[in-house]
Design an enzyme around this catalytic site. Structure first.
Site, PDB file in Angstrom:
ATOM      1  N   GLY A  18     -31.413  28.542  11.211  1.00  0.00           N
ATOM      2  CA  GLY A  18     -30.227  27.695  11.329  1.00  0.00           C
ATOM      3  C   GLY A  18     -30.329  26.589  12.371  1.00  0.00           C
ATOM      4  N   ILE A  19     -29.224  26.343  13.043  1.00  0.00           N
ATOM      5  CA  ILE A  19     -29.142  25.261  14.028  1.00  0.00           C
ATOM      6  C   ILE A  19     -30.109  25.524  15.183  1.00  0.00           C
ATOM      7  CG2 ILE A  19     -27.613  24.115  15.692  1.00  0.00           C
ATOM      8  CD1 ILE A  19     -25.257  24.758  13.775  1.00  0.00           C
ATOM      9  N   ASP A  38     -34.261  36.337  19.340  1.00  0.00           N
ATOM     10  CA  ASP A  38     -33.536  36.449  18.059  1.00  0.00           C
ATOM     11  C   ASP A  38     -33.698  37.884  17.556  1.00  0.00           C
ATOM     12  OD1 ASP A  38     -32.774  33.984  15.722  1.00  0.00           O
ATOM     13  OD2 ASP A  38     -32.766  36.107  15.161  1.00  0.00           O
ATOM     14  N   ASP A  62     -31.738  41.558  20.950  1.00  0.00           N
ATOM     15  CA  ASP A  62     -30.308  41.504  20.660  1.00  0.00           C
ATOM     16  C   ASP A  62     -29.632  41.012  21.940  1.00  0.00           C
ATOM     17  OD1 ASP A  62     -27.611  41.966  20.396  1.00  0.00           O
ATOM     18  OD2 ASP A  62     -27.826  43.949  19.505  1.00  0.00           O
ATOM     19  N   VAL A  63     -29.037  39.813  21.892  1.00  0.00           N
ATOM     20  CA  VAL A  63     -28.498  39.209  23.127  1.00  0.00           C
ATOM     21  C   VAL A  63     -27.323  39.990  23.716  1.00  0.00           C
ATOM     22  CG1 VAL A  63     -29.282  36.853  22.638  1.00  0.00           C
ATOM     23  CG2 VAL A  63     -27.011  37.593  21.840  1.00  0.00           C
ATOM     24  N   SER A 141     -17.533  25.625  18.708  1.00  0.00           N
ATOM     25  CA  SER A 141     -17.269  25.215  17.323  1.00  0.00           C
ATOM     26  C   SER A 141     -15.971  24.434  17.258  1.00  0.00           C
ATOM     27  CB  SER A 141     -17.148  26.459  16.440  1.00  0.00           C
ATOM     28  OG  SER A 141     -16.650  26.108  15.172  1.00  0.00           O
ATOM     29  N   TYR A 154     -13.780  35.148  15.438  1.00  0.00           N
ATOM     30  CA  TYR A 154     -14.743  34.061  15.692  1.00  0.00           C
ATOM     31  C   TYR A 154     -14.097  32.948  16.522  1.00  0.00           C
ATOM     32  CZ  TYR A 154     -18.162  30.361  14.585  1.00  0.00           C
ATOM     33  OH  TYR A 154     -19.095  29.355  14.667  1.00  0.00           O
ATOM     34  N   VAL A 187     -22.060  23.071   9.206  1.00  0.00           N
ATOM     35  CA  VAL A 187     -23.465  22.743   8.979  1.00  0.00           C
ATOM     36  C   VAL A 187     -24.036  23.784   8.017  1.00  0.00           C
ATOM     37  CG1 VAL A 187     -25.714  22.438  10.097  1.00  0.00           C
ATOM     38  CG2 VAL A 187     -23.613  21.931  11.369  1.00  0.00           C
TER      39      VAL A 187
END
Ligand SMILES: NC(=O)c1ccc[n+]([C@@H]2O[C@H](COP(=O)([O-])OP(=O)(O)OC[C@H]3O[C@@H](n4cnc5c(N)ncnc54)[C@H](O)[C@@H]3O)[C@@H](O)[C@H]2O)c1
Length: 248
Positions: A18-19, A38, A62-63, A141, A154, A187
């Protein structure tokens, strides 16, 4: 021509797709070595970064897990040395309203989308203090302002990201570290393609002043500027990059 980030090292979370992948590609094109954390493999990102002649470390992390994040920081130091730039990008989306969101789902989203930003920044903050131009980028976002239906957790988490950005910018200012958030609109990425169809993308573009779809390159270009020396006086802001969707 030398890039704007020659000699720098950047961490990009969620840079496997992705981004985040395009951000990693762009920052390496500007001269930075890249470390990606990631949950999935980041081999395609490795190929893009190495094609730009830069060093790459990809780790399965895993963050939201403090031990994994700290082990990642040690691995980055060993492989690439100290870090100048942290891009907190890894996040998940969840299309649910209050009735359909369980407390477990709510906590899991906040653990990745908010706690993950805190943990990764904390793991690298000494490097940022030691850097001549420490930089933190937090992916937010435009949906925080739109608050579309079915994005309860979210959107709430992006509000926390915006608050974290403002407060952290104050906290880290005495080391000349800048902290900025970016608010893209829509996006095409693996996540959005799972949930949204062509009709939605076309409709959303029509809501903007600029009637084209946003690309990940639009976002990566702004990240590259904000982490460069040129942007050393810009901090504590949430930069909407949405083709004129939101008018604040
Ligand atoms: N795509 C959009 O339309 C859009 C719009 C506005 C904001 N954003 C934000 O941009 C960022 C990137 O979004 P995207 O659409 O590219 O997402 P994506 O789902 O395409 O990519 C996210 C990456 O993060 C990784 N990831 C997920 N959970 C993780 C975890 N716990 N630990 C480490 N890595 C994890 C995934 O494996 C994936 O590689 C997110 O913060 C998102 O909220 C996206």
């Amino acid at each position: 021509m030398a890039g704007r980030l020659e000699g720098k090292t950047a961490v990009v979370t969620g840079g496997g797709a992705g981004i985040g992948r395009v951000i990693a590609q762009k920052l390496s094109a500007e001269g930075a070595d890249i470390a990606v954390a990631d949950v999935n493999e980041a081999e395609e990102t490795r190929a893009l970064v190495e094609a730009n002649g830069r060093r790459f470390l990809g780790a399965k992390v895993d963050v939201s897990d403090e031990d994994q994040v700290n082990a990642f920081a040690a691995e980055v130091h060993e492989a690439l040395g100290p870090v100048d730039i942290v891009v907190n990008n890894a996040a998940i989306a969840m299309l649910k309203d209050l009735d359909s969101t369980s407390f477990e789902q709510w906590k899991n989203l906040f653990a990745i989308n908010v706690d993950g930003y805190f943990l990764v920044t904390k793991a690298f903050v000494q490097d940022l203090k030691d850097s001549a131009a420490g930089r933190v980028i937090n992916m937010s976002s435009s949906s925080y302002w739109e608050a579309p239906p079915m994005f309860l957790a979210y959107v709430s988490a992006k509000g926390a990201v915006n608050g974290f950005t403002h407060a952290l910018a104050t906290d880290l200012a005495r080391w000349d570290i800048t902290v900025n958030a970016l608010g893209p609109s829509v996006v095409r990425t693996p996540t959005t393609l799972r949930e949204l169809n062509d009709e939605f993308f076309a409709h959303h573009a029509q809501l903007q002043n600029l009637k084209r779809e946003q690309t990940p390159e639009d976002v990566a270009n702004l990240v590259a500027f904000l982490v460069s020396d040129e942007a050393g006086f810009i901090t504590g802001q949430v930069h909407l990059i949405d083709g004129g969707l939101i008018r604040r």
